[in-house]
Design a protein around this motif. Structure first.
Motif, short mmCIF file in Angstrom:
data_model
loop_
_atom_site.label_atom_id
_atom_site.label_comp_id
_atom_site.label_asym_id
_atom_site.label_seq_id
_atom_site.Cartn_x
_atom_site.Cartn_y
_atom_site.Cartn_z
N LEU A 126 0.83 -1.22 0.00
CA LEU A 126 0.00 0.00 0.00
C LEU A 126 0.85 1.26 0.00
N ILE A 127 1.90 1.26 0.82
CA ILE A 127 2.81 2.41 0.85
C ILE A 127 3.49 2.59 -0.51
N SER A 128 3.85 1.49 -1.13
CA SER A 128 4.56 1.54 -2.42
C SER A 128 3.70 2.12 -3.53
N ILE A 129 2.41 1.84 -3.52
CA ILE A 129 1.56 2.39 -4.58
C ILE A 129 1.03 3.77 -4.23
N ARG A 130 1.35 4.23 -3.03
CA ARG A 130 0.98 5.58 -2.57
C ARG A 130 -0.53 5.83 -2.61
N LEU A 131 -1.29 4.80 -2.51
CA LEU A 131 -2.76 4.85 -2.42
C LEU A 131 -3.46 5.47 -3.62
N ASN A 132 -2.76 6.20 -4.49
CA ASN A 132 -3.45 6.80 -5.63
C ASN A 132 -3.79 5.77 -6.71
N ASN A 133 -3.17 4.60 -6.64
CA ASN A 133 -3.48 3.52 -7.58
C ASN A 133 -4.44 2.51 -6.95
N LEU A 134 -4.84 2.73 -5.70
CA LEU A 134 -5.59 1.73 -4.95
C LEU A 134 -7.03 1.61 -5.43
N SER A 135 -7.39 0.39 -5.76
CA SER A 135 -8.76 0.06 -6.11
C SER A 135 -8.94 -1.43 -5.85
N ILE A 136 -10.07 -1.80 -5.28
CA ILE A 136 -10.30 -3.23 -5.06
C ILE A 136 -10.75 -3.92 -6.34
N MET A 137 -11.12 -3.13 -7.32
CA MET A 137 -11.53 -3.67 -8.62
C MET A 137 -10.31 -3.84 -9.52
N PRO A 138 -10.31 -4.84 -10.38
CA PRO A 138 -9.17 -5.04 -11.27
C PRO A 138 -9.00 -3.93 -12.32
N GLU A 139 -10.09 -3.26 -12.66
CA GLU A 139 -9.98 -2.19 -13.66
C GLU A 139 -9.08 -1.08 -13.12
N LEU A 140 -8.29 -0.52 -14.03
CA LEU A 140 -7.33 0.51 -13.65
C LEU A 140 -8.03 1.85 -13.50
N LEU A 141 -7.57 2.61 -12.54
CA LEU A 141 -8.07 3.97 -12.38
C LEU A 141 -7.53 4.82 -13.53
N SER A 142 -8.19 5.91 -13.83
CA SER A 142 -7.77 6.74 -14.96
C SER A 142 -6.38 7.33 -14.75
N ASN A 143 -6.00 7.57 -13.49
CA ASN A 143 -4.68 8.16 -13.20
C ASN A 143 -3.67 7.10 -12.75
N ALA A 144 -3.95 5.84 -13.00
CA ALA A 144 -3.07 4.75 -12.53
C ALA A 144 -1.69 4.85 -13.16
#
Length: 142
Positions: free
Chosen positions: A45-63
């Protein structure tokens, strides 16, 4: 719909194992194993800095593609962390139905990871090279 099924099944399995684990029976060994799983999850969680965090497999727009921290060696450290914690829960009271729930969870995480990797390959040109130098769940093995 596919993602919602993966996530729902994941939460059902985790909930069943967590709620059915008798805390008074937890040995030091399984507490340490559980702690290692939690530690890996926090590091991820620290490594992804929470801005990539999603429980869904689909990527966030800012991933962004994360390849440091535990992601340096394994592509899905949070899934590995869930598996390690779940194994510790099962080992506290190893019964057939609990092993079955763990098996269902592991299959679900594997399918979810495969789907997520398809999406990552579509989004990031460098993902294929990253796959070649890292393992899916266990460093140097799988």
């Amino acid at each position: 719909m596919r993602s919602k099924i993966y996530v729902a099944l994941q939460f059902i399995c985790l909930s069943l194992l967590a709620v059915s684990t008798p805390l008074q029976k937890v040995s030091t060994l399984w507490l340490v194993v559980f702690g290692l799983g939690v530690g890996l999850g926090i590091w991820a969680l620290i490594s992804i800095r929470l801005n990539n965090l999603s429980i869904m497999p689909e990527l966030l727009s800012n991933a962004q593609l994360t390849v440091h921290g535990p992601y340096r060696w394994i592509r899905h450290p949070m899934y590995t962390a869930l598996a390690v914690c779940s194994l510790a829960w099962v080992m506290v009271e190893p019964q057939l139905w609990r092993w079955t729930i763990l098996a269902i969870l592991l299959i679900d995480l594997w399918l979810k990871a495969r789907y997520e990797e398809q999406l990552l390959n579509q989004r990031f040109a460098s993902y294929a090279a990253y796959q070649q130098r890292s393992k899916r769940f266990i460093p140097w093995l799988v």
